[in-house]
Design an enzyme around this catalytic site. Structure first.
Site, PDB file in Angstrom:
ATOM      1  N   TYR A  31     -20.240   1.325  10.950  1.00 52.56           N
ATOM      2  CA  TYR A  31     -19.664   2.329  11.833  1.00 52.56           C
ATOM      3  C   TYR A  31     -20.725   3.255  12.705  1.00 52.56           C
ATOM      4  CZ  TYR A  31     -15.613   1.505   8.708  1.00 52.56           C
ATOM      5  OH  TYR A  31     -14.598   1.274   8.342  1.00 52.56           O
ATOM      6  N   LYS A  37     -21.841  -7.854  -0.041  1.00 50.26           N
ATOM      7  CA  LYS A  37     -21.705  -9.181   0.446  1.00 50.26           C
ATOM      8  C   LYS A  37     -23.000  -9.924   0.552  1.00 50.26           C
ATOM      9  CE  LYS A  37     -18.480 -11.495   1.673  1.00 50.26           C
ATOM     10  NZ  LYS A  37     -17.731 -12.678   0.721  1.00 50.26           N
ATOM     11  N   ASP A  55     -14.674   1.990   2.737  1.00 48.81           N
ATOM     12  CA  ASP A  55     -13.363   2.535   3.492  1.00 48.81           C
ATOM     13  C   ASP A  55     -12.181   1.476   2.989  1.00 48.81           C
ATOM     14  OD1 ASP A  55     -11.589   3.496   5.219  1.00 48.81           O
ATOM     15  OD2 ASP A  55     -12.751   2.899   7.114  1.00 48.81           O
TER      16      ASP A  55
END
Length: 374
Positions: free
Chosen positions: A146, A197, A254
């Protein structure tokens, strides 16, 4: 942390949509605390989001950032209004919360997902899966995709366009949010699951390495596990009670926290806290908000659920002011009111009594009176 000096300075930012309505119910709680618990609050209110755009042409002013720095904590409602969909990205109402997080260095978002016994049937999952659920998701909030550079939309030589966002994390950014998660776990069930990940993202690999190192050096008494983000999403639906504290980056946090919210039955039930680094004077910048949005479709109707906003205020008392007893009382009052059968529209069920925003707020205050007299 000692109990707060009086008066407690709070910056209140109701925002857009249902924000002012649910924040108004927190006002009842504050008045009760002043009258019945001897606390004194100095409240400053200002505009953010669409309300600020309408008045000042920007989603948040520098003066509001300065007020946030001066406050002991910030109580935030919600921002977002479809009528501002035509403005440039940097002028959208949602920029207000992003800028507050960035300017105050609010890097650790705490999102509890707890199922109240009275609402176990409100979840879309089977009661046996969610009964007793109490997990905490710690989300890093000022790094990651972000905020990473480069970002933007560029035009390619053939005239087509390409959107770019960059996932970036540094060692220090990961270390500080990991420490928050481990500290919280020590006060809960002493378990942390770190989510990334690492199988396909270098940033995820660094995340796993740094969290593992912080654990080994500083928190060896806490049980640590690692899980890939996609598997975590599946496990939250399959067996959510296996988790105690989850810690993850901005994007995955999120998504996973919104997923976890629906385990409880309604976004209208879930609070959050976002914490910054402790300052030289011992204060820690912090912002408290419900995780539901501004819900413009029901704004002004008096039917919004104020519980997430009220529970966010309870988190403010707990994490910024060290008022554990008062925070416990508010949480118990909410639980008792729900057990009595009162429900707002979002959590309504057969056999329950449907009430609006103000009646729910009044009922919680009445329950506080009962708890105070016991």
């Amino acid at each position: 942390m000692t109990e707060p000096k009086q008066p407690v300075k709070l910056l209140v930012l109701p925002g857009d949509g249902i924000g002012p309505e649910v924040v108004r119910e927190v006002g009842r709680i504050i008045a009760w605390l002043e009258k019945k618990r001897g606390l004194t609050f100095e409240l400053t209110e200002d505009l953010v989001g669409g309300a600020s755009l309408a008045e000042y042409g920007v989603p948040i002013r520098d003066e509001v950032i300065e007020k946030a720095w001066a406050a002991d904590a910030v109580l935030f409602g919600s921002v977002g209004d479809p009528k501002w969909g035509h403005v440039s990205f940097d002028k959208r109402p949602e920029v207000a919360i992003l800028k507050l997080r960035q300017e105050l260095g609010l890097f650790a978002n705490l999102r509890p997902a707890k199922v109240f016994d009275a609402l176990v049937d409100s979840s879309t999952l089977k009661p046996d899966v969610v009964r007793g659920l109490d997990i905490m998701i710690v989300r890093e909030t000022v790094g990651g995709i972000y905020f990473g550079d480069p970002r933007g939309i560029e035009t390619l030589p053939d005239g087509s366009k390409r959107g770019i966002n960059t996932e970036v994390y540094t060692t220090s950014e990961i270390q500080r949010v990991a420490r928050v998660a481990f500290d919280l776990a020590r006060k809960r069930d002493n378990r942390v699951c770190s989510v990334e990940k690492c199988n396909v993202m270098e940033s995820g690999l660094l995340w796993k390495e740094v969290v593992t190192d912080v654990h080994a050096r500083e928190f060896p008494d806490v049980a640590l596990s690692h899980m890939l983000a996609d598997n975590c999403a599946m496990q939250l639906v399959r067996n959510p009670r296996q988790f105690d504290v989850l810690v993850t980056g901005n994007l995955f946090g999120d998504i996973l926290s919104d997923l976890a919210s629906m385990l409880t039955g309604s976004l209208g039930m879930l609070p959050s806290a976002t914490l910054g680094a402790e300052q030289a004077d011992g204060r820690r910048p912090a912002l408290y908000e419900p995780i539901h949005g501004s819900a413009p479709d029901i704004a002004g109707q008096g039917i919004a659920n104020p519980i997430a906003q009220i529970l966010s205020f309870a988190m403010l008392l707990r994490y910024s002011l060290n008022l554990q007893a008062e925070a416990d009382m508010i949480e118990q009052a909410v639980s008792n009111v729900l057990a009595s059968g009162l429900r707002t529209a979002d959590i309504m069920a057969d056999g329950m009594a449907r009430v609006g925003t103000s009646v729910m707020g009044e009922a919680i205050v009445r329950e506080l009176d009962k708890l105070q007299s016991n």
